[in-house]
Design an enzyme around this catalytic site. Structure first.
Site, PDB file in Angstrom:
ATOM      1  N   SER A 154       0.834  -1.192   0.000  1.00  0.00           N
ATOM      2  CA  SER A 154       0.000   0.000   0.000  1.00  0.00           C
ATOM      3  C   SER A 154       0.879   1.257   0.000  1.00  0.00           C
ATOM      4  O   SER A 154       1.734   1.417  -0.874  1.00  0.00           O
ATOM      5  CB  SER A 154      -0.955  -0.044   1.192  1.00  0.00           C
ATOM      6  OG  SER A 154      -1.970   0.915   1.088  1.00  0.00           O
TER       7      SER A 154
ATOM      8  N   GLU B 269      -9.909  -3.376  -6.440  1.00  0.00           N
ATOM      9  CA  GLU B 269      -9.250  -2.267  -5.741  1.00  0.00           C
ATOM     10  C   GLU B 269      -9.413  -0.965  -6.499  1.00  0.00           C
ATOM     11  O   GLU B 269      -9.225  -0.933  -7.720  1.00  0.00           O
ATOM     12  CB  GLU B 269      -7.743  -2.512  -5.608  1.00  0.00           C
ATOM     13  CG  GLU B 269      -7.333  -3.695  -4.777  1.00  0.00           C
ATOM     14  CD  GLU B 269      -5.876  -3.591  -4.344  1.00  0.00           C
ATOM     15  OE1 GLU B 269      -5.469  -2.502  -3.884  1.00  0.00           O
ATOM     16  OE2 GLU B 269      -5.142  -4.568  -4.478  1.00  0.00           O
TER      17      GLU B 269
ATOM     18  N   HIS C 233      -7.678  -5.073  -1.501  1.00  0.00           N
ATOM     19  CA  HIS C 233      -6.421  -4.388  -1.198  1.00  0.00           C
ATOM     20  C   HIS C 233      -5.572  -5.203  -0.220  1.00  0.00           C
ATOM     21  O   HIS C 233      -6.045  -5.644   0.829  1.00  0.00           O
ATOM     22  CB  HIS C 233      -6.763  -3.026  -0.594  1.00  0.00           C
ATOM     23  CG  HIS C 233      -5.595  -2.152  -0.325  1.00  0.00           C
ATOM     24  ND1 HIS C 233      -4.790  -1.649  -1.326  1.00  0.00           N
ATOM     25  CD2 HIS C 233      -5.100  -1.655   0.830  1.00  0.00           C
ATOM     26  CE1 HIS C 233      -3.860  -0.885  -0.801  1.00  0.00           C
ATOM     27  NE2 HIS C 233      -4.009  -0.882   0.513  1.00  0.00           N
TER      28      HIS C 233
END
Length: 302
Positions: free
Chosen positions: A143, A237, A267
């Site tokens: 991320s 996502e 995610h």
């Protein structure tokens, strides 16, 4: 079981509280409670300091004394820590048979851009200064940590430092301008984030700074000279296009890049190892990629 596992995970994530913009301290506590998994059995942990920042060392039993994984955790640059990611990083280290160090970089809004990049670069410098062969060093992150990994590589290149053997990024957030089409087209499919959620994180991290800066949004950077790169992302996502465009940019800049889009998963789905077959398979792929590239990299004379 994979389709059933995906559907079960999606329903679970959609049932969780959806407010991603309370006060940072409250969100950090909620994030830690929701995400933290301990290091897996057989992986020893030890508190340490790297580049002037606290860090967590994770060493699988039987791991050799050579080689190291430097990991930058996710959390929108606002939440997360080596503790929240001990399970994920420990699993990756165990599968790769390589010790890892997960860096506790400074978080926004108390420490805005480019504090995480500066901390990552300081850690990387210390590893090299301590005699670590860059050919035995790999980096990874998820991320925002994935974005910070690419920014770290750019900062190291700018500083004239050698690149590591390879890098892997999981669901990387690499466009803080939020210009990817999937911000709109995948909003209903994404059980975790909306563009509004990510904008709040970007506001904390960048304030009024340039959101297209290469260290904030590496999708707009010249990636020439970066090491082999593995990019993994789920199809469900809003950040799908971040990953796809990063891989495209890397390929255009002659980087050895592999893009994997995993269908029907959210995610950083790799967090759900042991509960989602796709997560276990993906972590195996990351471990194999990093170890293969490190083994193929010639040693650097010192």
């Amino acid at each position: 079981m994979t389709r059933q596992q995906r559907d079960t995970l999606d329903a679970l994530l959609r049932s969780a509280p959806s407010d991603h913009n309370p006060e940072p301290e409250a969100e950090r506590l909620a994030f830690a409670q929701a995400l933290t998994r301990p290091a897996p059995e057989g992986v020893a942990t030890r508190r340490t300091v790297l580049g002037g920042r606290p860090a967590l060392e994770l060493r699988p039993s039987g791991a050799g004394r050579r080689g190291l994984l430097l990991y930058l955790h996710g959390g929108g640059y606002v939440v997360g820590s080596p503790d929240t990611h001990a399970g994920l990083v420990g699993e990756l280290a165990r599968r790769a048979g390589t010790p890892a160090v997960s860096l506790d970089y400074r978080l926004a809004p108390e420490h805005p851009f480019p504090a995480p990049v500066d901390d990552g670069l300081a850690a990387y410098r210390e590893l090299l200064a301590g005699g670590m062969d860059p050919g035995e060093l790999v980096v990874a992150g998820d991320s925002a940590g994935g974005g910070a990994v690419v920014a770290l590589l750019l900062a190291a290149r700018e500083a004239g430092l050698p690149q590591p053997a390879a890098a892997a990024v999981l669901s990387p957030w690499v466009d803080l301008t939020l210009s990817g089409a999937s911000m709109r087209t995948k909003e209903d499919a994404d059980p975790i984030f909306t563009a509004q959620d990510l904008r709040a994180y970007a506001d904390h991290y960048l304030g009024d700074r340039d959101r297209a800066h290469p260290w904030a949004s590496p999708v707009f950077a010249d990636l020439t000279g970066l090491p082999p790169l593995l990019v993994q992302v789920g199809s469900n996502e809003v950040l799908l296009d971040d990953a796809v465009r990063l891989a495209g940019r890397a390929g255009a800049d002659e980087v050895d890049v592999t893009l994997e889009v995993w269908p029907g998963v959210p995610h950083v789905f790799q967090h759900h190892y042991g509960r989602l077959d796709d997560a276990d398979a993906a972590l195996d792929r990351v471990a194999a990629f990093l170890t293969e590239k490190a083994a193929a990299r010639p040693a650097v004379a010192r």
